[in-house]
Design a protein around this motif. Structure first.
Motif, PDB file in Angstrom:
ATOM      1  N   GLU A  92     -40.435   1.946   3.936  1.00 38.27           N
ATOM      2  CA  GLU A  92     -41.753   2.194   3.347  1.00 38.27           C
ATOM      3  C   GLU A  92     -41.900   3.652   2.921  1.00 38.27           C
ATOM      4  N   ALA A  93     -41.378   4.558   3.747  1.00 36.56           N
ATOM      5  CA  ALA A  93     -41.434   5.985   3.415  1.00 36.56           C
ATOM      6  C   ALA A  93     -40.576   6.291   2.191  1.00 36.56           C
ATOM      7  N   ALA A  94     -39.403   5.666   2.122  1.00 33.19           N
ATOM      8  CA  ALA A  94     -38.508   5.879   0.984  1.00 33.19           C
ATOM      9  C   ALA A  94     -39.113   5.331  -0.300  1.00 33.19           C
ATOM     10  N   LEU A  95     -39.732   4.166  -0.203  1.00 34.12           N
ATOM     11  CA  LEU A  95     -40.379   3.562  -1.361  1.00 34.12           C
ATOM     12  C   LEU A  95     -41.510   4.454  -1.869  1.00 34.12           C
ATOM     13  N   LYS A 136     -34.937  -5.523  -2.486  1.00 31.67           N
ATOM     14  CA  LYS A 136     -34.787  -6.411  -3.641  1.00 31.67           C
ATOM     15  C   LYS A 136     -36.143  -6.781  -4.230  1.00 31.67           C
ATOM     16  N   ALA A 137     -37.115  -7.023  -3.353  1.00 30.37           N
ATOM     17  CA  ALA A 137     -38.452  -7.398  -3.824  1.00 30.37           C
ATOM     18  C   ALA A 137     -39.108  -6.280  -4.627  1.00 30.37           C
ATOM     19  N   ASN A 138     -38.710  -5.032  -4.322  1.00 28.42           N
ATOM     20  CA  ASN A 138     -39.298  -3.879  -5.007  1.00 28.42           C
ATOM     21  C   ASN A 138     -38.402  -3.302  -6.094  1.00 28.42           C
ATOM     22  N   GLY A 139     -37.330  -4.016  -6.420  1.00 27.75           N
ATOM     23  CA  GLY A 139     -36.468  -3.599  -7.521  1.00 27.75           C
ATOM     24  C   GLY A 139     -35.611  -2.373  -7.252  1.00 27.75           C
ATOM     25  N   LEU A 140     -35.332  -2.090  -5.982  1.00 29.82           N
ATOM     26  CA  LEU A 140     -34.498  -0.935  -5.643  1.00 29.82           C
ATOM     27  C   LEU A 140     -33.046  -1.352  -5.455  1.00 29.82           C
ATOM     28  N   ARG A 141     -32.146  -0.443  -5.770  1.00 27.46           N
ATOM     29  CA  ARG A 141     -30.741  -0.685  -5.471  1.00 27.46           C
ATOM     30  C   ARG A 141     -30.565  -0.652  -3.953  1.00 27.46           C
ATOM     31  N   LEU A 142     -29.604  -1.427  -3.483  1.00 29.21           N
ATOM     32  CA  LEU A 142     -29.329  -1.493  -2.049  1.00 29.21           C
ATOM     33  C   LEU A 142     -27.858  -1.168  -1.826  1.00 29.21           C
ATOM     34  N   ARG A 143     -27.625  -0.147  -1.013  1.00 25.76           N
ATOM     35  CA  ARG A 143     -26.251   0.255  -0.703  1.00 25.76           C
ATOM     36  C   ARG A 143     -26.042   0.198   0.803  1.00 25.76           C
TER      37      ARG A 143
END
Length: 306
Positions: A92-95, A136-143
């Motif tokens: 949440e903080a990163a978003l 994924k729900a927020n359209g961010l890349r996941l590594r």
């Protein structure tokens, strides 16, 4: 132009110095200095910079300014600014901070997982399921980063099947990229190729990255060995910043300047300005009050003064 047909023509270098490098510094580094470092690296042309870590300041005090840093950096169009997110609170903080990619992590070593985060490998991956879904729900890349893929300070050798199992689990969470990390720097060239090929059996090779520490001076050899089997993404740290608190004598990530010098010599395109990275390395080294760990960076800086 790269004339060696068995090597990639182009590679992506992920700069991890502002996060993985600086988090090991004992003396506090101000947000202003971190912002300046990230901005210098952005201007150098990196497409991916690991800039922040949203973990509890109790565990990693150096990263307590991550929100401030992410708010103040000058974002270069096309550059992804990544943040380490250990849980939903961190996500949440990163978003909110505008991270373009979130990074989750798991160990290939059961002993390391238990000692480091007090749970099994399976439990650690299960904890990341909500983070992965939210990304994924927020359209961010996941590594994802797979630590201790080549050796563990507690159990020693790590089975390649264990590495492949964690890679498969991270794949199933929907990761776009998976890092194979030599956390304590014990890998050698042939072992590197064997592990990378084993990982590639569980995830596409163009999504696998090499994350090498240079404890035994083998990082560049391991990068070259990875290139030979088709790996084309590598992590590095400007001026060789970093270290591993779990392995006595462990040094930082391989220095970005050294990796760029290698790629330049091989005719492999990176899209990064080596001279500007040297400047960034000299900047942060001077701030930290010590000579940088990059041999190429120090040599190129000295040449300017000749």
């Amino acid at each position: 132009m790269n004339t060696q047909a068995n090597l990639p023509a182009k590679v992506k270098i992920v700069e991890v110095g502002p996060r993985d490098g600086l988090q090991n510094e004992k003396e506090s580094v101000s947000a202003a200095v971190k912002v300046e470092l990230v901005d210098r690296l952005s201007r150098a042309g990196f497409l991916n910079i690991e800039a922040a870590s949203f973990v509890s300041p109790k565990w990693v005090p150096q990263m307590a300014t991550s929100t401030e840093v992410m708010a103040q950096i000058t974002r270069r169009p096309g550059t992804i600014y990544s943040a380490l997110t250990p849980n939903m609170q961190g996500f949440e903080a990163a978003l909110a901070a505008g991270a373009g990619e979130v990074v989750i992590f798991g160990s290939a070593s059961e002993a390391f997982s238990q000692k480091n985060i007090n749970c099994s490998i399976a439990e650690s991956i299960a904890r990341f399921e909500p983070v992965a879904k939210a990304a994924k729900a927020n359209g961010l890349r996941l590594r994802a980063s797979v630590s201790c893929a080549f050796g563990c300070p507690y159990q020693g050798a790590v089975p390649e099947d264990a590495v492949a199992d964690v890679v498969a689990s991270m794949r199933d969470l929907g990761c776009d990229e998976i890092d194979i990390a030599d956390t304590i720097g014990v890998a050698t060239a042939r072992k590197t190729q064997s592990v990378m090929l084993r990982a590639a059996g569980a995830f596409r090779i163009d999504g696998i990255s090499g994350h090498f520490h240079d404890t035994y001076g083998q990082a560049l050899a391991n990068i070259y060995a990875s290139l030979e089997v088709g790996v084309s993404i590598f992590h590095s740290s400007v001026s060789g910043l970093g270290g591993c608190p779990y392995a006595k004598g462990a040094t930082g990530n391989v220095a970005t300047e050294d990796v760029l010098y290698l790629m330049q010599g091989l005719g492999i395109e990176t899209g990064i300005n080596l001279e500007l990275v040297v400047d960034a390395g000299q900047f942060i080294s001077q701030h930290l009050g010590r000579k940088g760990a990059s041999r190429a960076g120090n040599a190129l800086a000295a040449r300017r003064l000749a």
